[in-house]
Enzyme design. Structure first.
Site, PDB file in Angstrom:
ATOM      1  N   HIS A 158      22.925 -36.162  52.081  1.00  0.00           N
ATOM      2  CA  HIS A 158      22.601 -37.564  52.400  1.00  0.00           C
ATOM      3  C   HIS A 158      23.772 -38.506  52.133  1.00  0.00           C
ATOM      4  CE1 HIS A 158      18.168 -37.178  53.066  1.00  0.00           C
ATOM      5  NE2 HIS A 158      18.439 -36.004  52.515  1.00  0.00           N
ATOM      6  N   ASP A 366      28.857 -45.292  51.988  1.00  0.00           N
ATOM      7  CA  ASP A 366      27.428 -45.004  52.027  1.00  0.00           C
ATOM      8  C   ASP A 366      27.198 -43.907  53.051  1.00  0.00           C
ATOM      9  OD1 ASP A 366      24.736 -45.335  51.393  1.00  0.00           O
ATOM     10  OD2 ASP A 366      24.838 -47.510  51.544  1.00  0.00           O
TER      11      ASP A 366
HETATM   12  P1  ADQ Z   1      20.221 -44.876  48.994  1.00  0.00           P
HETATM   13  O1  ADQ Z   1      21.560 -44.875  48.343  1.00  0.00           O
HETATM   14  O2  ADQ Z   1      19.046 -45.083  48.119  1.00  0.00           O
HETATM   15  O3  ADQ Z   1      19.986 -43.542  49.852  1.00  0.00           O
HETATM   16  P2  ADQ Z   1      19.595 -46.516  51.435  1.00  0.00           P
HETATM   17  O4  ADQ Z   1      19.762 -45.607  52.607  1.00  0.00           O
HETATM   18  O5  ADQ Z   1      20.050 -47.897  51.735  1.00  0.00           O
HETATM   19  O6  ADQ Z   1      20.346 -46.053  50.128  1.00  0.00           O
HETATM   20  O7  ADQ Z   1      18.064 -46.547  51.074  1.00  0.00           O
HETATM   21  C1  ADQ Z   1      17.553 -47.435  50.126  1.00  0.00           C
HETATM   22  C2  ADQ Z   1      16.032 -47.551  50.298  1.00  0.00           C
HETATM   23  O8  ADQ Z   1      15.517 -48.146  49.127  1.00  0.00           O
HETATM   24  C3  ADQ Z   1      15.654 -48.410  51.481  1.00  0.00           C
HETATM   25  O9  ADQ Z   1      14.556 -47.855  52.128  1.00  0.00           O
HETATM   26  C4  ADQ Z   1      15.314 -49.739  50.823  1.00  0.00           C
HETATM   27  O10 ADQ Z   1      14.310 -50.468  51.487  1.00  0.00           O
HETATM   28  C5  ADQ Z   1      14.823 -49.318  49.472  1.00  0.00           C
HETATM   29  N1  ADQ Z   1      15.113 -50.378  48.471  1.00  0.00           N
HETATM   30  C6  ADQ Z   1      16.294 -50.818  48.053  1.00  0.00           C
HETATM   31  N2  ADQ Z   1      16.139 -51.860  47.176  1.00  0.00           N
HETATM   32  C7  ADQ Z   1      14.825 -52.049  47.054  1.00  0.00           C
HETATM   33  C8  ADQ Z   1      14.014 -52.966  46.309  1.00  0.00           C
HETATM   34  N3  ADQ Z   1      14.499 -53.915  45.517  1.00  0.00           N
HETATM   35  N4  ADQ Z   1      12.679 -52.865  46.418  1.00  0.00           N
HETATM   36  C9  ADQ Z   1      12.151 -51.938  47.214  1.00  0.00           C
HETATM   37  N5  ADQ Z   1      12.845 -51.071  47.948  1.00  0.00           N
HETATM   38  C10 ADQ Z   1      14.166 -51.101  47.871  1.00  0.00           C
HETATM   39  C11 ADQ Z   1      20.690 -42.306  50.039  1.00  0.00           C
HETATM   40  C12 ADQ Z   1      22.127 -42.432  50.556  1.00  0.00           C
HETATM   41  C13 ADQ Z   1      22.135 -43.276  51.819  1.00  0.00           C
HETATM   42  C14 ADQ Z   1      21.213 -42.669  52.870  1.00  0.00           C
HETATM   43  C15 ADQ Z   1      19.847 -42.355  52.284  1.00  0.00           C
HETATM   44  C16 ADQ Z   1      18.983 -41.552  53.247  1.00  0.00           C
HETATM   45  O11 ADQ Z   1      22.962 -43.012  49.558  1.00  0.00           O
HETATM   46  O12 ADQ Z   1      23.449 -43.380  52.350  1.00  0.00           O
HETATM   47  O13 ADQ Z   1      21.046 -43.580  53.945  1.00  0.00           O
HETATM   48  O14 ADQ Z   1      19.949 -41.612  51.064  1.00  0.00           O
HETATM   49  O15 ADQ Z   1      19.680 -40.420  53.703  1.00  0.00           O
END
Ligand code: ADQ
Length: 468
Positions: A158, A366
């Site tokens: 990921h 990311d």
């Molecule tokens: P993450 O590093 O966790 O994922 P991301 O893909 O942006 O990053 O996902 C974050 C998730 O958490 C989103 O669904 C978002 O809505 C939720 N989130 C963030 N802050 C929040 C808050 N305050 N309250 C509620 N929800 C919140 C890892 C990798 C990424 C990759 C994903 C999926 O680092 O690059 O996109 O896995 O493969």
């Protein structure tokens, strides 16, 4: 009968219900992916036990069979906090300065992967497909093979796969990569990460690429591919229309009357570029005195991985920076910046995104970034906001109609904010339509189906050379 799918990830946390608080990108994606399959989601329970027993706790949660196991606290220290989050996470995000190299971490990592394999082994039926996720589990297939498992096993990363010259900073990097050749299929988020992996294999392991795709190295064959992850688009679209989402949007609109809302939503992590983003907003305020009263920036960032020092330090720096920005620019009746450290329900987040004129998504690195896609999916088609996106998010490869910025440059972020706020509606609609099409078409269902088809040997990826 469809083949059973066994999904393995470090944590197993399917959302229990409707508007439950989000549990991170990976968990949301896996829960959505598993909905359509009979099968099992296996991993760590998040709990510790004085002595590892391998006892399984099996539960039905939100339509998914979850099988979890407790770990000893030394396992958590060495494998999870140590090798996964203090070694591989910073390295894969190009922060070699923050990476800790400690042999005990590596041993704990190997031990826990072996423990996972031993616990999972009795659950596996001969024709199950096994799909392991993320950097915590790179050697899982190696351990399963040692126990005689012959099933097809796939792995999806990921996070980014770093450039060759970054990867070789890891002691025993070759051993880690060799273990990947016990999978049948390894998937990355983007073509760029796949190429970086291939470059490593060609240069460090004298590997060769095969005519139909795939790699030969360490005396074995491996299929590789890229599978950009997406949202559960239909579910997210439904979420934007719930009464809670609407209420949140109305609330945000009411508290930003005559002002434009700029929103950032991230886990509190040094890879997300928060300091640079704050400085970008500060630069914007400095350069645009006449626009100061017309904007409000809201940054939501719940703490994560608080046991790792680097995460405690960044929190302190961001608290200070947000205080400085408000101290410098606020007036008695107004402050430009809101810094909020808590989780929100997904439907509430949808409402917040919907009220924001600008989505500011500027990670330094990311794997993909699902927030960028959620922001787009939550916009009003008749009056959409503008997405500002880091060039170094995997999502930038699919989302070229966003305003792409170098996240290291506060000046570029400030310029992009100016441009976004001045953008005519016609241009906003044109850009948004292209982005929304990508988000809707390349969603989590397609991601899952493409990966599973390739793993089952039914995808276009299967190179002819492997069939012979
Ligand atoms: P993450 O590093 O966790 O994922 P991301 O893909 O942006 O990053 O996902 C974050 C998730 O958490 C989103 O669904 C978002 O809505 C939720 N989130 C963030 N802050 C929040 C808050 N305050 N309250 C509620 N929800 C919140 C890892 C990798 C990424 C990759 C994903 C999926 O680092 O690059 O996109 O896995 O493969």
């Amino acid at each position: 009968m469809t083949q059973r799918l066994i999904v393995v990830s470090n944590r197993v946390n399917p959302p229990a219900g409707e508007g439950e608080e989000s549990v991170g990108g990976l968990a949301m994606a896996l829960a959505a992916a598993l909905k359509a399959y009979s099968g099992v989601w296996f991993g760590w329970s998040g709990q510790t036990t004085p002595e590892f027993t391998g006892e399984l706790n099996v539960q039905e949660v939100g339509g998914v069979t979850a099988a979890t196991v407790d770990l000893e606290s030394i396992d958590v220290d060495e494998y999870y906090t140590g090798y996964a989050n203090k070694t591989l996470w910073p390295l894969f995000h190009y922060r070699t300065d923050l990476a800790a190299f400690d042999r005990a971490f590596g041993e704990g990592y190997r031990r826990v992967n072996r423990r996972f394999a031993e616990t999972l082994r009795p659950l596996i039926r001969p024709d199950d497909l096994i799909w392991a996720h993320d950097y915590h589990l790179i050697p899982l297939a190696r351990e399963l093979r040692a126990l005689g498992v012959k099933n097809r096993i796939g792995f999806f990363l990921h996070v980014p796969w770093p450039a060759h010259q970054v990867m070789i900073n890891l002691p025993r990097h070759r051993q880690l990569v060799e273990a990947m050749f016990d999978y049948d299929l390894v998937g990355f988020q983007t073509a760029e990460y796949q190429q970086a992996f291939e470059e490593y294999v060609l240069n460090e392991a004298q590997g060769v690429t095969l005519p139909g795709g795939g790699l030969r190295a360490f005396g074995r064959l491996l299929e590789v591919g890229h599978f950009p992850i997406g949202l559960d688009a239909a579910d997210f679209a439904r979420m934007t229309k719930t009464s809670r989402a609407r209420r949140m949007r109305d609330l945000m609109t009411a508290c930003t009357v005559f002002r434009h809302l700029i929103v950032g939503v991230d886990r509190l992590d040094y890879s997300k570029g928060l300091e640079e983003r704050f400085l970008g907003f500060e630069t914007f305020l400095t350069q645009n005195p006449d626009l100061r009263r017309e904007v409000l920036m809201l940054q939501i960032a719940p703490p994560s991985r608080e046991s790792v020092e680097a995460y405690q330090e960044i929190r302190g720096r961001l608290d200070a920076l947000s205080g400085r920005i408000n101290g410098e620019f606020a007036d008695v009746d107004w402050a430009p910046f809101r810094w909020v450290n808590r989780n929100y329900r997904r439907d509430e987040l949808a409402g917040i995104y919907g009220a924001a004129r600008v989505g500011l998504v500027t990670p330094l690195r990311d794997g993909m970034n699902l927030v960028a896609k959620e922001y787009v999916a939550a916009q009003d088609p008749a009056d959409p906001g503008v997405l500002i996106l880091s060039r170094f998010a995997g999502a930038a490869r699919q989302m070229g109609d966003a305003l792409l910025v170098n996240p290291h440059s506060p000046e570029e972020i400030a310029d992009a904010l100016e441009r976004a706020l001045a953008m005519e509606k016609a241009e906003r609609i044109r850009r948004w339509r292209a982005l929304a099409e990508t988000v809707a078409n390349e969603d989590v269902t397609g991601w899952r189906d493409n990966f599973v088809a390739a793993l089952a040997g039914k995808g276009a990826l299967r190179p002819a050379a492997l069939a012979t």
